[in-house]
Scaffold this active site. Structure first.
Site, mmCIF file in Angstrom:
data_model
loop_
_atom_site.group_PDB
_atom_site.id
_atom_site.type_symbol
_atom_site.label_atom_id
_atom_site.label_comp_id
_atom_site.label_asym_id
_atom_site.label_seq_id
_atom_site.Cartn_x
_atom_site.Cartn_y
_atom_site.Cartn_z
ATOM 1 N N GLU A 64 11.483 31.320 -28.976
ATOM 2 C CA GLU A 64 12.176 31.510 -30.241
ATOM 3 C C GLU A 64 13.889 31.638 -29.958
ATOM 4 O OE1 GLU A 64 9.453 32.957 -29.111
ATOM 5 O OE2 GLU A 64 8.052 33.028 -30.806
ATOM 6 N N PHE A 126 -1.281 44.815 -34.571
ATOM 7 C CA PHE A 126 -0.994 43.812 -33.367
ATOM 8 C C PHE A 126 0.167 43.024 -33.895
ATOM 9 C CE2 PHE A 126 -1.865 39.389 -32.049
ATOM 10 C CZ PHE A 126 -1.560 39.564 -30.659
ATOM 11 N N GLN A 127 1.258 42.880 -32.758
ATOM 12 C CA GLN A 127 2.378 42.126 -33.251
ATOM 13 C C GLN A 127 3.377 42.728 -34.256
ATOM 14 O OE1 GLN A 127 1.572 37.937 -33.064
ATOM 15 N NE2 GLN A 127 1.838 37.861 -30.760
ATOM 16 N N LYS A 176 2.633 39.040 -44.128
ATOM 17 C CA LYS A 176 1.871 38.008 -44.116
ATOM 18 C C LYS A 176 1.136 37.856 -45.776
ATOM 19 C CE LYS A 176 -1.501 35.458 -41.375
ATOM 20 N NZ LYS A 176 -2.561 35.729 -40.225
ATOM 21 N N MET A 489 30.602 32.497 -12.064
ATOM 22 C CA MET A 489 31.925 33.774 -12.675
ATOM 23 C C MET A 489 31.861 34.822 -12.342
ATOM 24 S SD MET A 489 34.451 33.456 -14.233
ATOM 25 C CE MET A 489 34.929 32.370 -15.597
HETATM 26 C C1 LIG Z 1 22.662 36.436 -20.757
HETATM 27 C C2 LIG Z 1 23.667 36.610 -19.903
HETATM 28 N N1 LIG Z 1 23.453 37.292 -18.578
HETATM 29 C C3 LIG Z 1 24.428 37.725 -17.753
HETATM 30 C C4 LIG Z 1 25.702 37.153 -18.108
HETATM 31 C C5 LIG Z 1 26.810 37.442 -17.136
HETATM 32 N N2 LIG Z 1 27.322 36.508 -16.624
HETATM 33 C C6 LIG Z 1 28.428 35.670 -17.137
HETATM 34 S S1 LIG Z 1 28.961 34.663 -16.259
HETATM 35 C C7 LIG Z 1 27.585 34.446 -15.252
HETATM 36 C C8 LIG Z 1 27.244 33.494 -14.142
HETATM 37 C C9 LIG Z 1 26.963 32.107 -14.691
HETATM 38 O O1 LIG Z 1 26.464 31.292 -13.604
HETATM 39 P P1 LIG Z 1 26.136 30.005 -13.889
HETATM 40 O O2 LIG Z 1 25.213 29.680 -15.038
HETATM 41 O O3 LIG Z 1 25.635 29.238 -12.587
HETATM 42 O O4 LIG Z 1 27.419 29.085 -14.139
HETATM 43 P P2 LIG Z 1 28.991 29.190 -13.410
HETATM 44 O O5 LIG Z 1 29.577 30.391 -13.628
HETATM 45 O O6 LIG Z 1 28.536 28.772 -12.109
HETATM 46 O O7 LIG Z 1 29.387 27.811 -14.054
HETATM 47 C C10 LIG Z 1 26.838 35.814 -15.545
HETATM 48 C C11 LIG Z 1 25.691 36.151 -14.728
HETATM 49 C C12 LIG Z 1 25.921 36.544 -19.214
HETATM 50 N N3 LIG Z 1 27.096 35.985 -19.704
HETATM 51 N N4 LIG Z 1 24.830 36.509 -20.032
#
Ligand SMILES: Cc1ncc(C[n+]2csc(CCOP(=O)(O)OP(=O)(O)O)c2C)c(N)n1
Length: 577
Positions: A64, A126-127, A176, A489
């Site tokens: 979803e 349920f759900q 439903k 990042m």
């Molecule tokens: C759902 C979610 N969890 C955690 C984060 C924190 N976060 C921001 S950037 C990042 C790293 C992303 O790594 P990757 O997808 O490998 O991309 P890159 O930065 O290496 O391009 C994280 C963990 C987020 N933005 N969203």
């Protein structure tokens, strides 16, 4: 799962089931695409849908979260309302991240969730989950229907609210029994709702005051936000900029509203934006902010943000005005309307000398950052060169979708846009896992152009299952995973601000090529610069989906960077500058 026999119900124009009334209402709203995932509590709706497959395309995602991000991508490229279906309980809760993302990024959506049959409400059936309660803070409006007779009216209201004023997500939860119950079908669209004022009348005085400030300004800077795209103001914005000679810079979500090669466009604002616009924000004498909300990623420290400048804020949502940055003149309006009216009041002007002040900053950024990113001399591949080469090979005439992280910022910096609505990214919420399903929706919403999804190895794995949707629908999505084997990042912040203590950011990844091939999608891995161009050509020549993994430098950083909470003009062009 409860079952009920609805075969005795008449399916003619007058007497329909609640579920049929819902589908017919969607047709009245011009809906031709739905993203969704079925389950017990929404089965009557799916059953009704089965009779309308000649009129509505339903895309079955694999989660979803995938459905709602796809609906977002669809809405963002097409300008239409994105629609998604999910069942009760876990189906509904799986939508929450996307709803929150759409809320903060002003994306018009109408989400329908099935709900347990009404006598069971409140019994922990349920759900059963209280999705109305849960989604209340992240929806523009939400409502639970337990009476089939309400369906047409509520759907009409939902669409009106989702797309009017500042757009946003609406969630309608339908029990439903209401889906099964007989009702009559009569549809009337909404044009207004008492006590809901999506747009305020524009005050003439604020227009005159704004025009005076614009005409007097010596160093004006225009900030272009997503409101320009949402209101369809791209053309009038350019007329306005060209008449007044005012240079422009975009927020992340404002990207693609202005062609990147326009001489008055000076780049992207914010934490990883361009050097010139960030510095000049604190040098200009007038900031004309159009359809943007002064997000902290754009402003940095608000106490030191553009304190020397007068601010004109054009913004449709009154709650955004004076929220973060006080406005000298506020024009509470749709960007297109406001710019059209302002265009008549402003003088022809030329700010060449002021525009030239951006040049040394552009040159410094090119020398210290851009050249190293897109034409690197070091052996390891950079994200910048990949994005740059893909963008050039598509002649910048593709739709770019990104995930979140380094690859997002690099893609936003280097893709360079020709057409509006071609930058699909999660701005306010920064939702990892957005990119791949958003690309699904973008490809469905605009089949005329390839969609390039730049993803990190982390974010890709959050919604990787949507590769199956891409294959099933044979979508023209080119998935480009920029694999640095890190949550890049976060690693960058650990390197710069946490003494290189790489706490849980290294990723041991699976064989992405085998996985893509397992999904039936042609795939290629590039490790060396010499192989990149041919792989990109192969990818773009391929009809339908393609998967490209590029092993990039593991520890590259994204610059320029405004450290979190710093003054916006304190932009760093490298770790030590
Ligand atoms: C759902 C979610 N969890 C955690 C984060 C924190 N976060 C921001 S950037 C990042 C790293 C992303 O790594 P990757 O997808 O490998 O991309 P890159 O930065 O290496 O391009 C994280 C963990 C987020 N933005 N969203």
């Amino acid at each position: 799962m409860t079952t009920q026999n609805n075969s005795s119900l008449e399916r003619d124009e007058e007497n329909v089931t609640g579920a049929q009334a819902l589908i017919k209402s969607l047709l009245e709203e011009g809906v031709d695409t739905i993203f969704g995932y079925p389950g017990g509590a929404i089965m009557p709706v799916y059953d009704a849908l089965y009779d309308f497959l000649d009129k509505v395309n339903h895309v079955l995602t694999r989660h979803e979260q995938g459905a709602i991000h796809a609906a977002q991508g669809y809405a963002r490229v097409s300008g239409k309302v994105g629609v998604c279906f999910a069942t009760s309980g876990p189906g509904a809760t799986n939508l929450i991240t996307g709803i929150a993302d759409a809320m903060i990024d002003s994306t018009p959506l109408v989400c329908f969730t099935g709900q347990v049959t009404s006598p069971l409400l409140g019994t922990d059936a349920f759900q059963e989950s209280d999705i109305v309660g849960m989604s209340m803070p992240v929806t523009k409006w939400n409502y639970q229907i337990t009476d089939a007779d309400e369906i047409t009216d509520v759907v009409a209201k939902a669409f009106f609210i989702a797309k009017s004023g500042r757009p946003g997500p609406v969630l309608i939860d339908i029990s439903k029994d209401a889906q099964f119950a007989p009702t009559s079908f009569k549809y009337k669209k909404y044009r207004r709702i008492r006590s809901y004022l999506p747009e305020q009348p524009v005050e003439k005085k604020s227009l005159i005051d704004a025009a005076r400030l614009i005409n007097q300004a010596k160093k004006p800077l225009m900030l272009v936000g997503q409101g320009v795209v949402l209101s369809g103001a791209e053309k009038v914005l350019l007329q306005f900029a060209e008449k007044t000679g005012i240079p422009m810079a975009s927020t992340l979500l404002g990207l693609s509203a202005v062609p990147s090669d326009h001489p008055l466009w000076k780049g992207m604002l914010g934490m990883h934006g361009n050097y010139g616009p960030n510095v000049m924000t604190n040098e200009c004498d007038l900031l004309l902010a159009v359809g943007m909300r002064f997000d902290d990623r754009v402003t940095g420290d608000i106490k030191t943000y553009a304190t020397q400048a007068k601010v004109i804020h054009v913004e449709i949502d009154p709650s955004e005005i004076n929220k973060n940055i006080p406005a000298e003149v506020a024009i509470c309006s749709d960007a297109k309307k406001a710019l059209k009216m302002l265009l008549k009041l402003v003088k022809d002007n030329d700010h060449t000398a002021w525009c030239n002040e951006f040049v040394p900053f552009q040159e410094a950024e090119y020398e210290k950052v851009i050249e190293k990113d897109i034409y690197p001399s070091k052996p390891g591949l950079t994200m910048g060169e990949v994005v740059h080469q893909v963008a050039e090979a598509t002649n910048h005439d593709a739709i770019m979708a990104t995930d979140v992280g380094q690859q997002q910022m690099i893609a936003a910096r280097y893709f360079k846009f020709k057409n509006s609505r071609s930058c699909i990214t999660s701005g306010g919420l920064g939702t990892m896992g957005f990119g791949l399903p958003a690309a699904v929706g973008a490809a469905v919403g605009n089949p005329t152009k390839p969609v390039i999804a730049f993803l990190g190895d982390g974010g890709y794995q959050m919604t990787i299952q949507e590769m199956a949707t891409i294959k099933q629908e044979n979508l023209n999505v080119k998935v480009v995973v920029l694999n640095n084997e890190f949550l890049g990042m976060v690693r960058q912040w650990q390197e710069l601000f946490f003494d290189r203590r790489y706490s849980f950011t290294e990723m041991h990844n699976p064989d992405f090529i085998k996985i893509a091939e397992g999904y039936g999608i042609p795939a290629r891995l590039v490790r060396e610069r010499d192989d990149l161009a041919a792989a990109i050509d192969e990818m773009l020549a391929q009809e339908g989906p393609y998967f490209l993994e590029v092993r990039v430098e593991k520890e590259d950083n994204v610059f320029p960077m405004v450290p979190s909470g710093a003054t916006i003009s304190d932009v760093r062009l490298g770790p030590n500058s």
